[in-house]
Motif scaffolding. Sequence first.
Motif, mmCIF file in Angstrom:
data_model
loop_
_atom_site.group_PDB
_atom_site.id
_atom_site.type_symbol
_atom_site.label_atom_id
_atom_site.label_comp_id
_atom_site.label_asym_id
_atom_site.label_seq_id
_atom_site.Cartn_x
_atom_site.Cartn_y
_atom_site.Cartn_z
ATOM 1 N N ARG A 19 0.879 -1.282 -0.063
ATOM 2 C CA ARG A 19 0.001 0.014 0.109
ATOM 3 C C ARG A 19 1.017 1.351 0.176
ATOM 4 N NH1 ARG A 19 -5.467 -0.415 3.392
ATOM 5 N NH2 ARG A 19 -6.546 -1.992 2.019
ATOM 6 N N LEU A 20 1.992 1.168 0.951
ATOM 7 C CA LEU A 20 2.724 2.559 0.671
ATOM 8 C C LEU A 20 3.448 2.581 -0.575
ATOM 9 C CD1 LEU A 20 4.442 1.842 4.440
ATOM 10 C CD2 LEU A 20 2.777 3.633 3.718
ATOM 11 N N GLY A 172 -1.604 -4.252 15.150
ATOM 12 C CA GLY A 172 -1.807 -5.077 13.823
ATOM 13 C C GLY A 172 -3.010 -5.843 13.800
ATOM 14 N N MET A 173 -3.642 -5.839 14.734
ATOM 15 C CA MET A 173 -5.018 -6.605 15.019
ATOM 16 C C MET A 173 -6.167 -5.925 14.420
ATOM 17 S SD MET A 173 -4.246 -9.522 17.896
ATOM 18 C CE MET A 173 -4.069 -8.154 19.466
ATOM 19 N N LYS A 174 -5.872 -4.602 14.348
ATOM 20 C CA LYS A 174 -7.108 -3.808 13.607
ATOM 21 C C LYS A 174 -7.197 -4.246 12.279
ATOM 22 C CE LYS A 174 -6.835 0.083 16.773
ATOM 23 N NZ LYS A 174 -6.226 1.649 16.912
ATOM 24 N N ASP A 177 -7.460 -1.411 6.891
ATOM 25 C CA ASP A 177 -7.460 -0.033 6.558
ATOM 26 C C ASP A 177 -7.163 0.764 7.876
ATOM 27 O OD1 ASP A 177 -8.216 -0.418 4.180
ATOM 28 O OD2 ASP A 177 -10.463 -0.010 4.174
ATOM 29 N N GLN A 178 -7.548 0.180 9.073
ATOM 30 C CA GLN A 178 -7.219 0.863 10.262
ATOM 31 C C GLN A 178 -5.742 1.070 10.292
ATOM 32 O OE1 GLN A 178 -9.708 -1.410 12.724
ATOM 33 N NE2 GLN A 178 -11.067 0.612 13.312
ATOM 34 N N VAL A 179 -5.212 -0.140 10.244
ATOM 35 C CA VAL A 179 -3.606 -0.234 10.376
ATOM 36 C C VAL A 179 -2.866 0.812 9.432
ATOM 37 C CG1 VAL A 179 -1.583 -1.530 10.227
ATOM 38 C CG2 VAL A 179 -3.530 -2.596 11.334
ATOM 39 N N SER A 180 -3.449 0.852 8.138
ATOM 40 C CA SER A 180 -2.695 1.793 6.990
ATOM 41 C C SER A 180 -3.000 3.171 7.609
ATOM 42 C CB SER A 180 -3.563 1.831 5.673
ATOM 43 O OG SER A 180 -3.403 0.488 5.194
ATOM 44 N N GLU A 181 -4.314 3.583 8.260
ATOM 45 C CA GLU A 181 -4.402 5.008 8.603
ATOM 46 C C GLU A 181 -3.393 5.198 9.976
ATOM 47 O OE1 GLU A 181 -8.421 5.735 10.005
ATOM 48 O OE2 GLU A 181 -9.348 5.122 8.002
#
Length: 191
Positions: A19-20, A172-174, A177-181
Motif C-alpha cells: 500500500r505504501l 496490527g490486529m485492527k 484499513d485502520q492499520v494503514s491509517e
Amino acid sequence: MNVILLGPPGAGKGTQAQRLEERHGMKQLSTGDMLRALVASGSALGQKAKEIMDAGQLMPDELMVQMISDRIAQADCAGGFILDGFPRTVRQAEALDEMLAAQGMKLHAVIEMRVADEVLVDRINTRIAQSQTARSDDNVETLKKRLDVYHGQTAPILPYYEAQGRLITVDGMKSIDQVSEEIEAILTAAV
Ligand code: AP5
C-alpha cells in the motif's frame, strides 16, 4: 522516506508495504520475495535458501546484509524504501545503521506491527486456503518454527530501536484499513 516494518510472520508487513508503495512511490524491499526469486532461479544458493526457509530458520546475516546493501544503492530506491522482512536480527539492525550512515541515508520510521500469535496462525491458515500456489513455508508446523525464531531472534530488535527512540508500535490486529491509517499518521508526523 525510508521506513522499516517489523512484525512476526503474518503481521501484515507485506500488505502494508504494498500500500505504501502504491500511495507514495516508496520501493517495497521484501527480503522474503528476494529469497523466493533466488529459489526460483534454481541456483545452488537458491536450493540452500529453500532448505533454510522451509525449516523456518533464518538465512545468514552477512548474506542478507549484502543483499539489502546492494538493493538500497539502486536508483529506484532514491525516492525512499520500505524494508519488509529486514532487519531480522540485532546484527542485521546494526549493519543497516552502518550502511545507511555510509551512504548518507536516514531512517525516518521503525514501525512494529504487533499481533498475537493465535491471530497469526489464523491469518496464515486463511492465506493457505486462498492461495493456489501456497508458499512452501506456509504450513502449521513451519509457522510455529517461524514464530519461535521471531520471538527468539527478531524480537530483540525492538529494544534496540526503542533505545534509539525510534520504535513506534501499531496494533496490527485492527483492520487492514485502520492499520494503514495509523501508519500514514506516523509517516506524516515523521516528515
Ligand atoms: P518473509 O517472506 O519475510 O515472511 P514472514 O516475515 O514470515 O512474513 P509473511 O510474508 O508471512 O507475513 P507478512 O507480515 O508480510 O504478512 P502479510 O501482509 O503477507 O520471510 C520468509 C523467510 O525468508 C523467513 O522465514 C526466513 O527464512 C527468510 N528471510 C527473510 N528475510 C530474512 C532476513 N532478513 N534474514 C534472514 N532470513 C530471512 O499478511 C498475512 C495474511 O494476513 C494475508 O493473507 C493478509 O491479507 C492478511 N492480513 C494482513 N493484515 C491484516 C489485518 N490487519 N487484518 C486481517 N488480515 C490481515
